[in-house]
Scaffold this active site. Structure first.
Site, PDB file in Angstrom:
ATOM      1  CG  ASN A 178      52.697 -59.617 -86.049  1.00  0.00           C
ATOM      2  OD1 ASN A 178      52.911 -60.193 -84.981  1.00  0.00           O
ATOM      3  ND2 ASN A 178      52.060 -60.197 -87.050  1.00  0.00           N
ATOM      4  N   PRO A 197      59.336 -61.632 -75.022  1.00  0.00           N
ATOM      5  CG  PRO A 197      59.544 -59.410 -74.323  1.00  0.00           C
ATOM      6  CD  PRO A 197      59.692 -60.833 -73.841  1.00  0.00           C
ATOM      7  CB  SER A 249      59.430 -66.560 -89.514  1.00  0.00           C
ATOM      8  OG  SER A 249      60.511 -67.132 -88.787  1.00  0.00           O
ATOM      9  CD  GLU A 268      49.051 -67.033 -85.219  1.00  0.00           C
ATOM     10  OE1 GLU A 268      48.614 -66.207 -86.052  1.00  0.00           O
ATOM     11  OE2 GLU A 268      49.057 -66.841 -83.996  1.00  0.00           O
ATOM     12  CB  CYS A 272      50.288 -64.534 -89.779  1.00  0.00           C
ATOM     13  SG  CYS A 272      49.108 -64.590 -88.414  1.00  0.00           S
ATOM     14  CG  ASN A 273      44.773 -62.716 -90.012  1.00  0.00           C
ATOM     15  OD1 ASN A 273      45.423 -61.671 -90.020  1.00  0.00           O
ATOM     16  ND2 ASN A 273      43.710 -62.885 -89.247  1.00  0.00           N
ATOM     17  CD  GLU A 297      42.893 -63.745 -85.630  1.00  0.00           C
ATOM     18  OE1 GLU A 297      43.937 -63.773 -84.964  1.00  0.00           O
ATOM     19  OE2 GLU A 297      42.809 -63.213 -86.754  1.00  0.00           O
ATOM     20  CG  HIS A 311      44.366 -67.635 -85.627  1.00  0.00           C
ATOM     21  ND1 HIS A 311      43.924 -67.211 -86.858  1.00  0.00           N
ATOM     22  CD2 HIS A 311      45.659 -67.232 -85.528  1.00  0.00           C
ATOM     23  CE1 HIS A 311      44.905 -66.576 -87.485  1.00  0.00           C
ATOM     24  NE2 HIS A 311      45.963 -66.577 -86.696  1.00  0.00           N
TER      25      HIS A 311
END
Length: 493
Positions: free
Chosen positions: A166, A190, A243, A264, A298-299, A457, A463
């Site tokens: 992403n 990657p 995930s 994360e 994700c945020n 962020e 984070h």
């Protein structure tokens, strides 16, 4: 002013000349053997290129190259390591438009956000380079006379960086820059969905004089290349963004070697809107926090709790933003708010989530279906009302341009519902009451809380998530130290 120096002739496009990209190991691009993976444009299905499905022996070669390079790299003064980072960031700035074009084509990101990602990546590398003179140890008080105790910080060793799709370019820097400035070497894998930007990064890095083996790049899918990397006994830290399911698997595999992990993972970010909030500001900020990168962050704001007295007015303002969203193929139109979802599986997941919400009693106010644009994995920007806390749409990560809204009676109820989640990455509140903002800051159990602003962020922050949103964190001083171990020295005399 930044000058763009394309990696290809200006008339060429990625889709004009799909090529086979090669892994970068021990300072050289190595010949491929075996299967190649097609990389497609999610907006129109065009073939962009092919990357290797790296076999375990080649992954082993990359890790061993990193191991050989780590000792000499660690012995360099940190300020010299930082100088190499600055050379890399300068290369990125020279080629910012070519890199942004690549991100647009392989990830479906809109142009403005793609260019921000490249610029932020270069800035992030420079920011981490600045820490070369700021890495600190401690002097501890001893219980013994004539003894001095020193706490030193040292590099972990070889880092494996496993990236998501992403924000594929920025995540290279988030893992590489702190690892290298603190004396580690790295092997990057990657995502197979969006790998070409990483191969272009390697091409630019190869034009610098970075010592061989300090940075290595291997492509492939998780079950093959990824598994070989995270299970390798010579890897000292696995840093992963992605995930919860994959993060849990990485912990299990890495645990067999007692390899450290930094994870994360997912999020289900709540946004709380109180009746005294500036509703125009709240609607715009929450909208921006939902459709950024087509909701694949994700945020991102994933659920809204709004006080009942202003529910209808807020939903009206929010819906107006969603209905005005311009979306389509970012490689054909620079003036879009939103591109496609990354693949068919993502489109199917979002579609199923909205259909289930309707079956469970929620109402679609706008959008709600895949967008028929003739090609690509596009989904209509969607607002859902009548949501309740028991519904899957309020509890499971959607990762798409869908926002459910639930009415609540007061701040206490909103905080209780927000905290009742498997996730704990980001949160936000909109209010003009300082006491309410401070209560939310105290009581929300999330790694980040945004007050009267969008969810995004800063590189100097930290984070990090609670609960299933991760272990460890990134950015700032605390993120830098995730890549270091401590050694206590006792000096008697």
């Amino acid at each position: 002013m930044t000058t763009d120096t394309p990696l290809r002739k200006p008339a060429e496009k990625l889709s004009d000349h799909p090529q086979n990209y090669r892994n970068y190991i021990d300072g050289a691009f190595v010949a491929n053997s075996g299967e190649m993976i097609d990389v497609m444009n999610p907006a129109n299905g065009a073939l962009l290129g092919r990357i290797p499905e790296t076999d375990p022996d080649t992954v082993d070669a990359a890790v061993r190259a990193a191991r050989r390079a780590q000792g000499p790299w660690e012995k360099l003064p940190a300020i010299e390591r930082a100088a190499y980072l600055r050379k890399i960031s300068a290369k990125l700035r020279e080629h910012r438009l070519e890199l942004a074009d690549t991100i647009i084509k392989e990830q479906g990101k809109v142009r403005g956000l793609a260019e921000v990602e490249v610029d932020f990546t270069a800035d992030y590398i420079d920011y981490m380079a600045e820490w070369a003179r700021r890495i600190e140890g401690e002097v501890l008080t001893s219980d013994r006379p004539k003894e001095t105790m020193l706490l030193l910080r040292k590099p972990i060793g070889v880092v494996a960086g496993v990236l998501p799709w992403n924000f594929p370019f920025f995540l290279i820097a988030r893992k590489l820059a702190p690892a290298l400035v603190t004396g580690n070497t790295i092997v990057i894998k990657p995502s197979e969905e969006t790998p070409i930007n990483a191969y272009l990064f390697a091409e630019l890095l190869a034009e610098t004089d970075l010592p061989k083996g300090v940075f290595n790049l291997v492509g492939g899918r998780g079950p093959v290349a990824g598994e070989a990397l995270i299970s390798h006994p010579e890897v000292d830290l696995v840093t992963f963004t992605g995930s919860v399911a994959t993060g849990s698997h990485i912990m299990q595999v890495a645990g067999k070697n007692l390899t450290r992990v930094n994870l994360e993972l997912g999020g289900k970010a709540p946004a709380i809107v109180l009746k005294d909030a500036d509703l125009d500001l709240a609607a715009k900020a929450i909208y921006d926090s939902r459709v950024i990168n087509t909701g694949q962050v994700c945020n991102c704001a994933e659920r809204v709790y709004v006080e009942r007295e202003v529910h209808d007015e807020f939903v009206e303002k929010l819906t107006a933003h969603f209905e005005a969203t311009r979306y389509g193929d970012p490689s054909e139109d620079d003036d879009l708010h939103m591109g496609p979802l990354v693949n068919e599986a993502g489109l199917n997941k979002v579609t199923a989530a909205v259909e289930l919400a309707q079956k469970q009693g929620a109402t679609v106010v706008c959008g709600g279906k895949p967008a028929d644009l003739g090609q690509g994995f596009h989904f209509q920007p969607t607002v859902i009302t009548g949501a309740t806390h028991e519904m899957d749409i309020m509890r499971r990560e959607t990762f798409g341009p869908v926002l459910p809204v639930q009415a609540v009676e007061n701040l206490d109820e909103a905080i209780a519902l927000a905290n009742d989640s498997d996730y704990g990455l980001t949160s936000s509140i909109y209010t003009q009451n300082l006491n309410a903002a401070m209560q939310a800051s105290r009581d929300l159990k999330f790694g980040e809380t945004y007050i009267n602003r969008e969810n995004f962020e800063a590189m100097q922050g930290y984070h990090a998530g609670h609960r299933k949103s991760g272990i460890g964190g990134a950015d700032g001083k605390h993120g830098l130290y995730e890549f270091m171990v401590t050694q206590v020295v006792y000096i008697q005399g």
